[in-house]
Design a protein around this motif. Structure first.
Motif, PDB file in Angstrom:
ATOM      1  N   GLN A 195      -2.965   0.797  -2.125  1.00 22.59           N
ATOM      2  CA  GLN A 195      -3.719   1.744  -1.302  1.00 22.59           C
ATOM      3  C   GLN A 195      -5.194   1.734  -1.702  1.00 22.59           C
ATOM      4  N   THR A 196      -5.467   1.704  -3.008  1.00 24.50           N
ATOM      5  CA  THR A 196      -6.815   1.490  -3.524  1.00 24.50           C
ATOM      6  C   THR A 196      -6.811   0.079  -4.101  1.00 24.50           C
ATOM      7  N   PRO A 197      -7.313  -0.900  -3.340  1.00 21.57           N
ATOM      8  CA  PRO A 197      -7.198  -2.302  -3.752  1.00 21.57           C
ATOM      9  C   PRO A 197      -7.909  -2.600  -5.066  1.00 21.57           C
ATOM     10  N   GLY A 221       0.774  -1.237   0.000  1.00 21.62           N
ATOM     11  CA  GLY A 221       0.000   0.000   0.000  1.00 21.62           C
ATOM     12  C   GLY A 221       0.795   1.270   0.000  1.00 21.62           C
ATOM     13  N   GLY A 222       1.651   1.477  -0.977  1.00 22.11           N
ATOM     14  CA  GLY A 222       2.426   2.708  -1.067  1.00 22.11           C
ATOM     15  C   GLY A 222       1.584   3.901  -1.465  1.00 22.11           C
ATOM     16  N   GLY A 223       2.243   5.051  -1.611  1.00 22.70           N
ATOM     17  CA  GLY A 223       1.565   6.303  -1.915  1.00 22.70           C
ATOM     18  C   GLY A 223       0.776   6.266  -3.204  1.00 22.70           C
ATOM     19  N   ASN A 224      -0.504   6.553  -3.098  1.00 20.28           N
ATOM     20  CA  ASN A 224      -1.422   6.650  -4.225  1.00 20.28           C
ATOM     21  C   ASN A 224      -1.440   5.381  -5.079  1.00 20.28           C
ATOM     22  N   GLY A 225      -1.143   4.247  -4.464  1.00 10.64           N
ATOM     23  CA  GLY A 225      -1.118   2.988  -5.202  1.00 10.64           C
ATOM     24  C   GLY A 225      -2.488   2.583  -5.692  1.00 10.64           C
ATOM     25  N   GLN A 226      -2.662   2.603  -6.987  1.00  8.37           N
ATOM     26  CA  GLN A 226      -3.927   2.185  -7.589  1.00  8.37           C
ATOM     27  C   GLN A 226      -3.735   1.942  -9.067  1.00  8.37           C
ATOM     28  N   ILE A 227      -4.669   1.210  -9.624  1.00 11.16           N
ATOM     29  CA  ILE A 227      -4.707   0.984 -11.063  1.00 11.16           C
ATOM     30  C   ILE A 227      -6.001   1.614 -11.554  1.00 11.16           C
TER      31      ILE A 227
END
Length: 189
Positions: free
Chosen positions: A85-87, A60-66
């Motif tokens: 971070q956004t699963p 869950g790093g910074g602004n982690g999302q796809i």
């Protein structure tokens, strides 16, 4: 992006536009096949394709999302980026034959890209030459913010023999097609 392999056909003999065409891979922001991929920040804009036994992991790093969807051929393993971070929700099934076509195109493009001679120097601002812009890193690619400046006819090829581990911003200026940017991880990386 792809590993060069001597088991495939001769290097492309067409124009650089033809030889750097990633085919089905152009539908994805990240493609991982036959290796491992770890994401912990982002965002990654575009769909992600994993398969051919690829191993996925995330944290869950910074602004982690796809900002897109994850697709797989059913052979990939791991957490499928569910720890960002956004699963990510469960991956979707890739259309039949997609990873086979993606791997064939990636290997062809990778071999061609690896054969190119460097004609650019890496720095904070990189201005395209109106054609193919090549950077060869025998080792690791520097983790620094940079801006690519160019037009629709510019292609940027980063041949990387080591690793590229960064959370720095890459900006595009001008009319650059994101499908014309290739991070080519060579067999040694």
């Amino acid at each position: 992006f792809a590993a060069s392999s001597p088991a495939y056909a001769a290097i492309c003999a067409g124009t650089y536009q033809q030889c750097l065409d990633l085919g089905v891979n152009n539908n994805y922001g990240v493609v991982g096949l036959q290796g491992s991929i770890k994401m912990n920040s982002g965002p990654v804009t575009g769909n992600v394709l994993v398969g051919k036994g690829e191993s996925t992991s995330s944290s869950g790093g910074g602004n982690g999302q796809i900002v897109g969807s994850v697709y797989t051929d059913g052979t990939a393993t791991g957490d499928f980026f569910s720890h960002l971070q956004t699963p990510e929700p469960a991956p979707l099934a890739a259309p039949a034959g997609t990873t086979d076509a993606a791997l064939a195109a990636a290997i062809s493009v990778s071999q061609y890209a690896a054969s190119l001679t460097a004609n650019q120097v890496f720095g904070a601002t990189i201005t395209g030459n109106g054609g193919v812009n090549v950077f060869n890193f025998a080792g690791n690619m520097p983790a620094q913010a940079f801006t690519l400046v160019g037009g629709a006819n510019d292609y940027f090829v980063f041949n990387i023999g080591g690793t590229y581990n960064t959370n720095k911003v890459m900006s595009l200026s001008g009319n650059i097609d994101p499908n014309h940017i290739l991070f080519n991880f060579l067999a040694s990386s």
